[in-house]
Motif scaffolding. Structure first.
Motif, PDB file in Angstrom:
ATOM      1  N   THR A 189      14.262  51.180  -1.763  1.00 18.87           N
ATOM      2  CA  THR A 189      13.241  50.643  -2.661  1.00 18.87           C
ATOM      3  C   THR A 189      13.510  49.175  -2.959  1.00 18.87           C
ATOM      4  OG1 THR A 189      12.905  52.811  -3.661  1.00 18.87           O
ATOM      5  CG2 THR A 189      12.135  50.907  -4.913  1.00 18.87           C
ATOM      6  N   VAL A 190      14.751  48.851  -3.279  1.00 19.80           N
ATOM      7  CA  VAL A 190      15.106  47.467  -3.589  1.00 19.80           C
ATOM      8  C   VAL A 190      14.911  46.586  -2.359  1.00 19.80           C
ATOM      9  CG1 VAL A 190      17.025  45.926  -4.188  1.00 19.80           C
ATOM     10  CG2 VAL A 190      16.648  48.013  -5.495  1.00 19.80           C
ATOM     11  N   LEU A 191      15.255  47.081  -1.187  1.00 22.92           N
ATOM     12  CA  LEU A 191      15.054  46.317   0.038  1.00 22.92           C
ATOM     13  C   LEU A 191      13.570  46.006   0.224  1.00 22.92           C
ATOM     14  CD1 LEU A 191      16.220  45.086   2.606  1.00 22.92           C
ATOM     15  CD2 LEU A 191      15.906  47.305   3.705  1.00 22.92           C
ATOM     16  N   GLY A 192      12.719  47.008   0.017  1.00 17.49           N
ATOM     17  CA  GLY A 192      11.281  46.782   0.109  1.00 17.49           C
ATOM     18  C   GLY A 192      10.809  45.767  -0.922  1.00 17.49           C
ATOM     19  N   MET A 193      11.355  45.857  -2.110  1.00 14.67           N
ATOM     20  CA  MET A 193      10.990  44.932  -3.179  1.00 14.67           C
ATOM     21  C   MET A 193      11.398  43.504  -2.804  1.00 14.67           C
ATOM     22  SD  MET A 193      11.961  45.193  -7.219  1.00 14.67           S
ATOM     23  CE  MET A 193      13.678  44.736  -7.037  1.00 14.67           C
ATOM     24  N   LEU A 194      12.599  43.336  -2.277  1.00 17.62           N
ATOM     25  CA  LEU A 194      13.076  42.008  -1.905  1.00 17.62           C
ATOM     26  C   LEU A 194      12.302  41.446  -0.710  1.00 17.62           C
ATOM     27  CD1 LEU A 194      16.919  42.539  -2.370  1.00 17.62           C
ATOM     28  CD2 LEU A 194      15.349  41.288  -3.879  1.00 17.62           C
ATOM     29  N   GLU A 195      11.952  42.322   0.242  1.00 17.93           N
ATOM     30  CA  GLU A 195      11.176  41.880   1.401  1.00 17.93           C
ATOM     31  C   GLU A 195       9.779  41.427   0.989  1.00 17.93           C
ATOM     32  OE1 GLU A 195      11.420  45.266   3.997  1.00 17.93           O
ATOM     33  OE2 GLU A 195      13.205  44.505   5.002  1.00 17.93           O
ATOM     34  N   ASN A 196       9.197  42.069  -0.017  1.00 15.63           N
ATOM     35  CA  ASN A 196       7.850  41.730  -0.473  1.00 15.63           C
ATOM     36  C   ASN A 196       7.851  40.595  -1.489  1.00 15.63           C
ATOM     37  OD1 ASN A 196       6.625  43.707   1.103  1.00 15.63           O
ATOM     38  ND2 ASN A 196       7.000  45.274  -0.438  1.00 15.63           N
ATOM     39  N   TYR A 216       8.391  49.790 -10.656  1.00 17.30           N
ATOM     40  CA  TYR A 216       8.348  49.782  -9.188  1.00 17.30           C
ATOM     41  C   TYR A 216       9.566  50.497  -8.612  1.00 17.30           C
ATOM     42  CZ  TYR A 216       8.293  47.925  -4.406  1.00 17.30           C
ATOM     43  OH  TYR A 216       8.295  47.799  -3.036  1.00 17.30           O
ATOM     44  N   MET A 217      10.745  50.165  -9.155  1.00 17.28           N
ATOM     45  CA  MET A 217      11.976  50.764  -8.642  1.00 17.28           C
ATOM     46  C   MET A 217      12.044  52.251  -8.969  1.00 17.28           C
ATOM     47  SD  MET A 217      14.450  47.467  -9.421  1.00 17.28           S
ATOM     48  CE  MET A 217      15.848  48.422  -9.795  1.00 17.28           C
ATOM     49  N   ALA A 218      11.641  52.641 -10.161  1.00 18.37           N
ATOM     50  CA  ALA A 218      11.682  54.063 -10.531  1.00 18.37           C
ATOM     51  C   ALA A 218      10.718  54.865  -9.673  1.00 18.37           C
ATOM     52  CB  ALA A 218      11.344  54.229 -12.012  1.00 18.37           C
ATOM     53  N   ARG A 219       9.488  54.405  -9.535  1.00 17.73           N
ATOM     54  CA  ARG A 219       8.492  55.128  -8.749  1.00 17.73           C
ATOM     55  C   ARG A 219       8.854  55.124  -7.263  1.00 17.73           C
ATOM     56  NH1 ARG A 219       5.881  59.134  -9.328  1.00 17.73           N
ATOM     57  NH2 ARG A 219       5.057  58.367 -11.261  1.00 17.73           N
ATOM     58  N   GLY A 220       9.289  53.964  -6.756  1.00 12.72           N
ATOM     59  CA  GLY A 220       9.656  53.864  -5.343  1.00 12.72           C
ATOM     60  C   GLY A 220      10.806  54.787  -4.983  1.00 12.72           C
ATOM     61  N   THR A 221      11.809  54.838  -5.836  1.00 12.21           N
ATOM     62  CA  THR A 221      12.958  55.710  -5.596  1.00 12.21           C
ATOM     63  C   THR A 221      12.536  57.167  -5.650  1.00 12.21           C
ATOM     64  OG1 THR A 221      14.448  54.058  -6.516  1.00 12.21           O
ATOM     65  CG2 THR A 221      15.297  56.296  -6.355  1.00 12.21           C
ATOM     66  N   SER A 222      11.752  57.513  -6.640  1.00 15.94           N
ATOM     67  CA  SER A 222      11.261  58.887  -6.763  1.00 15.94           C
ATOM     68  C   SER A 222      10.455  59.288  -5.531  1.00 15.94           C
ATOM     69  CB  SER A 222      10.405  59.009  -8.023  1.00 15.94           C
ATOM     70  OG  SER A 222       9.857  60.302  -8.124  1.00 15.94           O
ATOM     71  N   ASN A 223       9.557  58.418  -5.093  1.00 15.22           N
ATOM     72  CA  ASN A 223       8.741  58.714  -3.911  1.00 15.22           C
ATOM     73  C   ASN A 223       9.602  58.893  -2.663  1.00 15.22           C
ATOM     74  OD1 ASN A 223       6.444  58.573  -5.470  1.00 15.22           O
ATOM     75  ND2 ASN A 223       5.849  56.540  -4.766  1.00 15.22           N
TER      76      ASN A 223
END
Length: 169
Positions: free
Chosen positions: A40-47, A58-65
């Motif tokens: 999730t963090v990698l996706g966040m940093l890439e975006n 974003y991190m909570a939902r992304g990790t959960s998903n």
């Protein structure tokens, strides 16, 4: 010499530590929660972190998903090599043409794989035939996990189109 307290973390990094702690306390496998959070963090940093309005959400939902996706993936794709099955459990097709049909299907799959771009073909073979995870493929090939998923989707679409006339009705 007095010891000064550590400076509090700011921004998304503070949320990262908080959420990792929550996943650990939640009883999930430590490695699964950390892997999902890292993805999730990698996706966040890439975006671009600045493009995200609420990094904690974003991190909570992304990790959960990602954890849900992994759980579904493991349940849906329980694979066992044919060699591990008893002889009576092997899939059997009736009819004299079975060998010919199998060879035609194998040839069609081989042709469809050859038509794919090299990276799509490599991703498909590693995932579907060799059993690698998307994360392992990404690390080995130096790609993002998202790019591996895109290559896999493209390969699956292409193979499905090419093998349509081999589907028994």
């Amino acid at each position: 010499m007095p010891h000064s307290p550590a400076k509090p973390k700011k921004g998304w990094l503070a949320h990262y530590s908080e959420l990792i702690g929550a996943w650990r306390r939640g009883g999930l496998g430590r490695e699964d929660g950390e892997d999902a959070m890292h993805d999730t963090v990698l996706g966040m940093l890439e975006n671009g972190v600045g493009a995200i309005e609420d990094p904690r959400a974003y991190m909570a939902r992304g990790t959960s998903n990602r954890l849900i996706s992994r759980h579904r993936h493991v349940r849906a794709l329980e694979m066992m090599p044919l060699d591990n099955l008893a002889e009576t459990e092997h899939p059997v097709m009736a009819g004299a043409d079975t060998g010919i049909e199998f060879q035609q299907l194998a040839d069609a799959l081989s042709d469809a794989l050859e038509e794919l771009p090299l990276k799509c073909r490599q991703v498909y073979i590693r995932h579907r035939l060799e059993g690698w995870s998307h994360t392992e493929i990404a690390q080995d090939m130096g790609l993002s996990r998202s790019m591996v998923e895109k290559h896999m989707s493209r390969a699956l679409r292409h193979i499905n189109e090419r093998l349509q006339n081999h589907v028994p009705f």
